[in-house]
Design a protein around this motif. Structure first.
Motif, mmCIF file in Angstrom:
data_model
loop_
_atom_site.group_PDB
_atom_site.id
_atom_site.type_symbol
_atom_site.label_atom_id
_atom_site.label_comp_id
_atom_site.label_asym_id
_atom_site.label_seq_id
_atom_site.Cartn_x
_atom_site.Cartn_y
_atom_site.Cartn_z
ATOM 1 N N LEU A 39 53.620 -49.923 54.158
ATOM 2 C CA LEU A 39 53.688 -50.060 55.763
ATOM 3 C C LEU A 39 52.157 -48.846 56.272
ATOM 4 N N ILE A 40 51.374 -49.580 56.954
ATOM 5 C CA ILE A 40 50.169 -48.738 57.229
ATOM 6 C C ILE A 40 50.477 -48.581 58.757
ATOM 7 N N ALA A 41 50.256 -46.940 59.105
ATOM 8 C CA ALA A 41 50.258 -46.677 60.571
ATOM 9 C C ALA A 41 48.938 -46.070 60.895
ATOM 10 N N ARG A 42 48.490 -46.575 62.045
ATOM 11 C CA ARG A 42 47.341 -46.142 62.825
ATOM 12 C C ARG A 42 47.438 -44.863 63.548
ATOM 13 N N VAL A 43 46.544 -43.880 63.011
ATOM 14 C CA VAL A 43 46.536 -42.536 63.571
ATOM 15 C C VAL A 43 45.197 -42.608 64.705
ATOM 16 N N SER A 44 45.452 -42.094 65.899
ATOM 17 C CA SER A 44 44.343 -42.068 66.722
ATOM 18 C C SER A 44 44.382 -40.817 67.748
ATOM 19 N N ASP A 45 43.392 -40.623 68.310
ATOM 20 C CA ASP A 45 43.101 -39.351 69.226
ATOM 21 C C ASP A 45 43.380 -39.767 70.593
ATOM 22 N N LEU A 46 43.402 -38.862 71.656
ATOM 23 C CA LEU A 46 43.861 -39.066 73.116
ATOM 24 C C LEU A 46 43.193 -40.011 73.756
ATOM 25 N N ASN A 47 41.850 -40.613 73.121
ATOM 26 C CA ASN A 47 41.119 -41.642 73.727
ATOM 27 C C ASN A 47 41.245 -42.775 73.037
ATOM 28 N N ASP A 48 42.202 -42.843 72.044
ATOM 29 C CA ASP A 48 42.677 -44.091 71.427
ATOM 30 C C ASP A 48 41.482 -44.489 70.381
ATOM 31 N N ARG A 49 40.769 -43.459 69.951
ATOM 32 C CA ARG A 49 39.742 -43.731 68.783
ATOM 33 C C ARG A 49 40.607 -43.669 67.491
ATOM 34 N N MET A 50 40.651 -44.489 66.472
ATOM 35 C CA MET A 50 41.147 -44.341 65.322
ATOM 36 C C MET A 50 40.479 -43.320 64.659
ATOM 37 N N THR A 51 41.501 -42.331 63.995
ATOM 38 C CA THR A 51 40.812 -41.035 63.258
ATOM 39 C C THR A 51 41.440 -41.025 61.860
ATOM 40 N N GLY A 52 42.389 -41.990 61.498
ATOM 41 C CA GLY A 52 43.107 -41.818 60.203
ATOM 42 C C GLY A 52 44.143 -43.120 59.941
ATOM 43 N N VAL A 53 44.858 -42.985 58.805
ATOM 44 C CA VAL A 53 46.086 -43.870 58.680
ATOM 45 C C VAL A 53 46.956 -43.080 58.008
ATOM 46 N N HIS A 54 48.116 -43.693 58.179
ATOM 47 C CA HIS A 54 49.336 -43.183 57.348
ATOM 48 C C HIS A 54 49.744 -44.223 56.448
ATOM 49 N N ARG A 55 50.315 -44.045 55.188
ATOM 50 C CA ARG A 55 50.846 -45.201 54.484
ATOM 51 C C ARG A 55 52.284 -44.582 54.030
ATOM 52 N N THR A 56 53.209 -45.527 53.838
ATOM 53 C CA THR A 56 54.217 -45.524 53.353
ATOM 54 C C THR A 56 54.450 -46.672 52.153
ATOM 55 N N TRP A 57 54.418 -46.432 50.968
ATOM 56 C CA TRP A 57 54.710 -47.508 50.029
ATOM 57 C C TRP A 57 56.069 -48.027 50.088
ATOM 58 N N LEU A 58 56.159 -49.293 49.676
ATOM 59 C CA LEU A 58 57.616 -49.816 49.898
ATOM 60 C C LEU A 58 57.868 -50.466 48.664
ATOM 61 N N ASP A 59 59.239 -50.535 48.384
ATOM 62 C CA ASP A 59 59.995 -51.128 47.237
ATOM 63 C C ASP A 59 59.721 -52.551 47.434
ATOM 64 N N PRO A 60 59.068 -53.378 46.634
ATOM 65 C CA PRO A 60 59.213 -54.705 46.654
ATOM 66 C C PRO A 60 60.478 -55.455 46.465
ATOM 67 N N ASP A 61 61.273 -54.711 45.829
ATOM 68 C CA ASP A 61 62.770 -55.378 45.715
ATOM 69 C C ASP A 61 63.746 -55.026 46.830
ATOM 70 N N GLY A 62 63.093 -54.261 47.900
ATOM 71 C CA GLY A 62 63.892 -54.050 49.237
ATOM 72 C C GLY A 62 64.533 -52.734 49.049
ATOM 73 N N PHE A 63 65.636 -52.657 50.085
ATOM 74 C CA PHE A 63 66.278 -51.543 50.657
ATOM 75 C C PHE A 63 67.175 -51.084 49.302
ATOM 76 N N ASN A 64 67.388 -49.669 48.834
ATOM 77 C CA ASN A 64 68.404 -49.392 48.241
ATOM 78 C C ASN A 64 68.702 -47.949 48.902
ATOM 79 N N SER A 65 70.012 -47.380 48.457
ATOM 80 C CA SER A 65 70.530 -46.254 49.227
ATOM 81 C C SER A 65 69.629 -45.000 48.545
ATOM 82 N N ALA A 66 69.015 -45.353 47.382
ATOM 83 C CA ALA A 66 68.375 -43.984 46.832
ATOM 84 C C ALA A 66 66.750 -43.757 47.523
#
Length: 346
Positions: A178-205
């Motif tokens: 999951l890629i999230a766009r980080v931006s400043d107050l003028n909506d200029r992109m300043t970075g990204v945040h990455r959440t790496w995901l399990d291709p097998d889907g959800f598990n409680s752990a």
């Protein structure tokens, strides 16, 4: 005298513990690491600086487990001293090492880019190579967290094979993210945040995140900026995590929200000049309480009314998953001002 940046980094690495004691005095040594809250010398235990070379990595390298930021001792000098121009960072490093003042000309552009806390160009490339989340594993991940319908204005995207490496000595892996766009107050992109995901889907752990050591990391210029859902004018809700603020956005789809990505970054969030009221989403831990206190003080000093909103459990995403959307709305209704409840409730 060092004639290039790599030699300066090497000289600092030989003095890694002394540098940490000087620039990060709020931390302490723990085994082969210097442990502190973050690269700006906040008290805490989420950032680790390696003090000696080992098979796991080089001395002077650091990682912030809370944000995924990483770097070397030059980055620590920059952030702890609040420096912007990389030439000033290099001169401060030379002063610490008791080296003669540099006779070199201006540093090359590639070296100056280090002052941006990670490459904004690389962040922009990653975002451009990702795609909308509809029908992807990223949408499945959000739904597993109870986030069923989210107006995110393009802030969230999906990359099917995003590169991951624990540190510079580890092999490169690829995981969906999951890629999230980080931006400043003028909506200029300043970075990204990455959440790496399990291709097998959800598990409680793992709650759907990839089984890696640090499944969340950010790159680019984060300080003062945020992942933004909606455009703030006079009212804004701000908090730490993406899932936390996405949960609020589901409950209050017309309320602009901002995810600062960590407690330390929430405390430093920049506020729009038009802002009149700020709702601060509290995470139920010590770091969250401190962030609320610091941001509240800054907001009041800027003439902005600050109101902390509290979850029943650890954060608002936990509340959403445990109690459902209707109960989350009712919890928020009692904490919003009456005019804002009428304005932003569906």
């Amino acid at each position: 005298m060092p004639r290039d940046i790599s030699e300066l980094v090497d000289r600092l690495a030989r003095e890694a513990e002394a540098a940490c004691r000087h620039y990060l005095p709020n931390g302490r040594r723990q085994g082969g690491y210097w442990v502190v809250g973050d690269v700006r010398n906040t008290p805490g235990r989420s950032m680790f600086v390696r003090l000696k070379d080992s098979q796991k990595g080089s001395a002077g390298k650091w990682t912030d487990a809370a944000t995924g930021e990483h770097g070397d001792l030059l980055d620590i000098i920059r952030e702890s001293r609040g420096l912007v121009d990389f030439q000033d960072v290099a001169e401060e490093a030379r002063r610490f090492l008791k080296l003669p003042r540099s006779e070199l000309g201006p540093l090359p552009r590639a070296a100056r880019r280090r002052s941006q806390g990670g490459s904004q160009d690389a962040a922009a490339r990653l975002y451009s190579m990702s795609r909308p989340i509809a029908g992807t594993l990223a949408e499945t991940y959000l739904r597993s967290r109870g986030i069923m319908s989210l107006q995110h204005d393009g802030a969230l995207r999906f990359h099917p094979r995003c590169r991951y490496r624990f540190d510079e000595c580890a092999p490169v892996e690829t995981w969906p993210a999951l890629i999230a766009r980080v931006s400043d107050l003028n909506d200029r992109m300043t970075g990204v945040h990455r959440t790496w995901l399990d291709p097998d889907g959800f598990n409680s752990a793992t709650l759907g995140k990839a089984p890696v050591d640090t499944p969340r990391r950010a790159m680019g210029n984060l300080l003062g900026n945020a992942v933004r859902f909606g455009v703030a004018d006079d009212v804004l809700a701000a908090g730490e995590g993406i899932e936390t603020m996405a949960s609020l956005r589901c409950a209050l789809p017309n309320l602009p929200t901002a995810a600062a990505l960590s407690a330390n970054h929430l405390a430093a969030l920049l506020l729009p000049v038009t802002l009149r009221r700020l709702y601060i989403a509290r995470d139920a831990d010590a770091a969250g309480e401190l962030a609320v206190a610091v941001l509240t003080e800054r907001a009041i000093a800027a003439g902005v009314e600050a109101i902390a909103v509290s979850p029943r459990l650890g954060d608002f995403n936990e509340d959403l998953r445990a109690f459902g959307l209707d109960q989350l709305r009712e919890l928020l209704r009692g904490q919003l001002g009456s005019r804002d409840a009428a304005r932003f409730m569906p």
